[in-house]
Design an enzyme around this catalytic site. Structure first.
Site, PDB file in Angstrom:
ATOM      1  N   HIS A 398       0.818  -1.205   0.000  1.00 41.21           N
ATOM      2  CA  HIS A 398       0.000   0.000   0.000  1.00 41.21           C
ATOM      3  C   HIS A 398       0.858   1.264   0.000  1.00 41.21           C
ATOM      4  CE1 HIS A 398      -2.316   3.254   1.918  1.00 41.21           C
ATOM      5  NE2 HIS A 398      -3.290   2.796   1.146  1.00 41.21           N
ATOM      6  N   CYS A 707      -0.726  -4.908 -15.612  1.00 41.01           N
ATOM      7  CA  CYS A 707      -0.887  -3.730 -14.758  1.00 41.01           C
ATOM      8  C   CYS A 707      -0.181  -3.921 -13.418  1.00 41.01           C
ATOM      9  CB  CYS A 707      -2.354  -3.392 -14.568  1.00 41.01           C
ATOM     10  SG  CYS A 707      -3.296  -4.739 -13.865  1.00 41.01           S
TER      11      CYS A 707
HETATM   12  C1  PEP Z   1      -1.504  -7.095  -9.151  1.00 40.75           C
HETATM   13  O1  PEP Z   1      -1.808  -8.026  -8.401  1.00 40.75           O
HETATM   14  O2  PEP Z   1      -0.515  -7.103  -9.899  1.00 40.75           O
HETATM   15  C2  PEP Z   1      -2.314  -5.870  -9.161  1.00 40.75           C
HETATM   16  C3  PEP Z   1      -2.091  -4.945 -10.063  1.00 40.75           C
HETATM   17  O3  PEP Z   1      -3.272  -5.733  -8.203  1.00 40.75           O
HETATM   18  P1  PEP Z   1      -2.997  -5.292  -6.691  1.00 40.75           P
HETATM   19  O4  PEP Z   1      -1.567  -4.814  -6.599  1.00 40.75           O
HETATM   20  O5  PEP Z   1      -3.968  -4.233  -6.386  1.00 40.75           O
HETATM   21  O6  PEP Z   1      -3.253  -6.572  -5.973  1.00 40.75           O
END
Ligand code: PEP
Ligand code: MG
Length: 760
Positions: A398, A707
């Site tokens: 986070h 992503c």
């Molecule tokens: C991921 O898991 O790569 C992602 C983009 O989602 P988060 O970091 O919010 O779990």
């Protein structure tokens, strides 16, 4: 269709005319149309240039000489370029064009006005092909003969060797490239400079103005260290003034060209702008920023008390912490902690240790926030601080995600910052290297001019692989858009809700459903508005239960042994129809308002049945599911392995969430600093899953993206392009380097293919 005339006046030009007047001409016209004080100008259109080529018979001669040209052969390139330039210079300009230029020039002023003659290149498939610095500009031009010859020189500059080479490498057909020429009153600025309408590094509502004596070229080129002023738009006042020692200025040289001159002693340390001028400039800057929707980099000049706006273009690298580097002091500075550099930048300040969110009330502007791990309810405090240091976490925690978006330097996973550091202690945080130093360590700031140049837009790099951006907090939307990204590949909406400090369950239990829907709708809309016409993939809620714990309603969250493997993502939404329905309600409102660039992405899917069930629930709530864009994240190995079944189930796109995909493939907790060195995005097993899924998506023509944080690593981007990914969505601070890595890789692939073909 109406024939485009040889000449267009600024007042007649709108941005749609870009193919006739080039990027520069269109931008000046647009600025004039919103009431900015732009110096008088007219444009010799691209069509006039084409008529010139056709009527003089040059079109065939020039293009046939380029036809078989090998641009890698330097001599041949120089010869062809010189020949084309000479042909353009020698040819007689058709009388109609010459007369139109003469009449327009006369119309500008009774006497012979001093003008700047600037090239503004255009291409059919890229309206603004004014690749930085490749076509000429002539300053301080006076008299119709000099103007006409400068126009012809601008035309000839289209065939400079560098320009021809560059276009060939970019895959442009020279035959489709035109050039417009802007003839603009040269403002003989007594003082001039540049302005960033928002802070170029942090994106805050602070206008930064740099100014010096004479023409603005002195500031833009870095010839002089200018004065610097900061204007706070919220308080509407000048908050910082730095008066530089200005030794030289650039001024007109007689009636042709410019020269560098010494500034008289009495003006060297004199302040260039008074408060009223700063406020007025900032207001013009705001008008431009509001009109274009993104922060602008503006050139301005002042003559006899009148302010002129000379140019306005988007700042593309907002959020990129300046290329500060520790200078010589670094070696003597004492490193007290090491962790992972999660958000670039360097900052010094006093430590404030937060053990409980209740302590955040005491956090002051400029402090360094030190905590075990940040939580969504700490975001208001994170906005104020100069840097963030955490005990726990890795590049995808986070603290890392939010710091990067806020543009705040952060070092995560130091293991024991909350023990080693003391409240009030002065430290320096290097968010690039992941180091924390004792005391305030000096670091070399870039020269003003270098910093300005670093943030100014150059010609955009066009890539076939789309380069998109990740957004988590709507306040980062403008900075994200200013990168010029091709869309948003991930909008994490849990941050919109968690910032309210209440769990989704709380809204439902307290009958505040409308508040929940409105909050989501408004937050997503900010991002959609920042990316008109570009796709924005919004991800449905995905927050592990432990992230909800501190909020109102958190007491009802289940205690899970391992929240990362627990009740999160689509699996929770499918079992909590109310929570899912409210999200869908906000999407429905946005689609109804016409935002058809909104796509929805389901997180944590492990089986196609989950996608089908989610889709059917949406259908039940009135969504036309066959005509909206629904996709999934691939972040569990099972979804990578079963990608073909997902495609059969109707996904329109898939995006690798490598943050999770890596942790679930390698059994490495992504937030656990003890195993962080084993968290390897390029582990063969991870790459194997990604490779197979990309190939399947390609076979079915389904957009395949990434992503996760790995997409912000240029090395990984190279690999992904080589393996055929359709798009890459990176962090704001990584867009420029990813775009460059993608462009280089694409060109290398094309080149290698061509060479192999040649060798056959
Ligand atoms: C991921 O898991 O790569 C992602 C983009 O989602 P988060 O970091 O919010 O779990
Ligand atoms: Mg994830």
């Amino acid at each position: 269709m109406k024939e485009v005339p040889n000449i267009l006046w600024l007042e007649e030009i709108r941005k749609e005319d870009i193919t006739s007047v080039g990027g520069k001409g269109a931008s000046l016209g647009e600025m004039a149309s919103i009431g900015l004080p732009v110096p008088k100008a007219f444009v010799v259109t691209a069509q006039a240039f084409r008529r010139f080529l056709v009527e003089t018979g040059l079109e065939k001669k020039i293009f046939s000489s380029f036809d078989k040209l090998d641009v890698e052969d330097n001599e041949a390139l120089e010869r062809a370029a010189d020949n084309a330039k000479a042909l353009v210079m020698k040819a007689k300009m058709p009388a109609a064009i010459r007369d139109d230029i003469k009449t327009s020039y006369k119309k500008m002023s009774a006497g012979d006005l001093i003008v700047a003659v600037r090239s503004s290149a255009t291409a059919e498939d890229l309206p603004d092909a004014s690749f930085a610095g490749q076509q000429e500009t002539y300053l301080n031009i006076k008299g119709e003969t000099a103007v006409i010859s400068s126009v012809q020189k601008c035309w000839a500059s289209l065939y400079g060797a560098r320009a021809v080479y560059y276009r060939a490498k970019q895959g442009f057909d020279d035959n489709t490239v035109n050039i417009a020429v802007v003839i603009q009153q040269l403002v003989p600025s007594e003082k001039a400079g540049v302005m960033f309408t928002s802070h170029p590094i942090t994106g805050e509502s602070i206008t930064i103005i740099e100014g010096s004596w004479g023409l603005g070229e002195a500031v833009v080129s870095g010839t002089v260290s200018p004065d610097k002023y900061e204007f706070d738009q919220r308080g509407e006042k000048v908050v910082d003034v730095f008066i530089a020692n200005k030794k030289v200025e650039i001024i007109a040289d007689g009636d042709h060209g410019t020269k560098i001159a010494d500034v008289s002693k009495d003006r060297q340390d004199k302040r260039v702008l008074v408060d009223d001028e700063i406020a007025k400039l900032a207001m013009y800057g705001k008008i431009a920023e509001n009109h274009y929707g993104v922060p602008q980099d503006v050139e301005w000049g002042v003559v006899e008390g009148t302010i002129y706006i000379l140019q306005s273009r988007p700042i593309t690298t907002i959020g990129k912490k300046e290329a500060k580097s520790m200078d010589g002091h670094k070696s003597s500075a004492k490193i007290i902690l090491k962790g992972q550099g999660a958000a670039p930048g360097i900052a010094s300040g006093r430590v404030v240790i937060i053990r409980d969110v209740k302590d955040t009330g005491g956090v002051k502007q400029g402090d360094i926030l030190v905590t075990k791990m940040t939580n969504p309810d700490m975001v208001p405090a994170m906005r104020k601080v100069a840097a963030i240091v955490t005990d726990e976490g890795g590049m995808t925690c986070h603290a890392a995600i939010v710091s990067r978006e806020l543009g705040t330097p952060a070092v995560v996973g130091t293991k024991n910052a909350t023990n080693v550091l003391k409240n009030g202690q002065l430290i320096t945080v290097d968010g690039e290297m992941g180091l924390v130093y004792e005391g305030e360590v000096a670091h070399a700031a870039p020269s003003q001019a270098a910093a300005l140049q670093a943030v100014a837009v150059n010609a955009p790099i066009i890539t076939a692989t789309s380069v998109k951006v990740n957004v988590s907090i709507p306040e980062a939307a403008a900075r994200a858009a200013a990168t010029g990204a091709d869309g948003v590949g991930l909008l994490r909406i849990e941050h919109l809700i968690l910032g309210l400090n209440k769990t989704p369950g709380w809204f439902i239990a307290n009958h505040k459903e409308e508040d929940f829907v409105a909050e989501l709708h408004d937050g997503i809309k900010i991002v959609l508005d920042a990316f008109p016409g570009k796709t924005v993939w919004v991800r449905t809620l995905d927050a592990p239960t432990d992230e909800f714990r501190n909020m109102q309603g958190g007491e009802n969250e289940p205690h899970e042994h391992n929240p990362m493997l627990g009740w999160r993502g689509i699996r929770r939404d499918l079992q909590s129809p109310d929570q899912f329905r409210l999200q869908v309600e906000s999407f429905k409102r946005l689609w109804k308002e016409g935002y058809d660039n909104l796509g929805i992405m389901f997180p944590m899917v492990s089986h196609p049945d989950q996608f089908i069930k989610g889709k059917e629930m949406m259908r039940g709530w009135g969504v036309d599911v066959d005509n909206v864009t629904l996709g999934i994240m691939i972040e569990i190995p099972s979804s990578a392995i079963m990608i073909e079944d997902f495609i059969r189930a109707g996904i329109k796109f898939a995006s690798f969430g490598t943050n999770d995909l890596i942790q679930y493939t390698l059994a490495i907790d992504r937030n656990n600093e003890n195993v962080a060195d084993m968290y390897n995005p390029q582990h063969p097993a991870v790459l194997h899953l990604i490779h197979n899924a990309i190939q399947t998506c390609r076979a079915y023509d389904v957009e395949c993206s990434i992503c996760g944080q790995a997409g912000s690593d240029p090395k990984m981007a190279v690999w992904l392009v080589e393996h055929g990914i359709t798009s890459i969505s990176a962090n704001i601070d990584a867009i420029a380097k990813i775009r460059e890595a993608v462009a280089r890789t694409e060109k290398r692939i094309i080149l290698e293919a061509a060479r192999t073909k040649d060798a056959e």
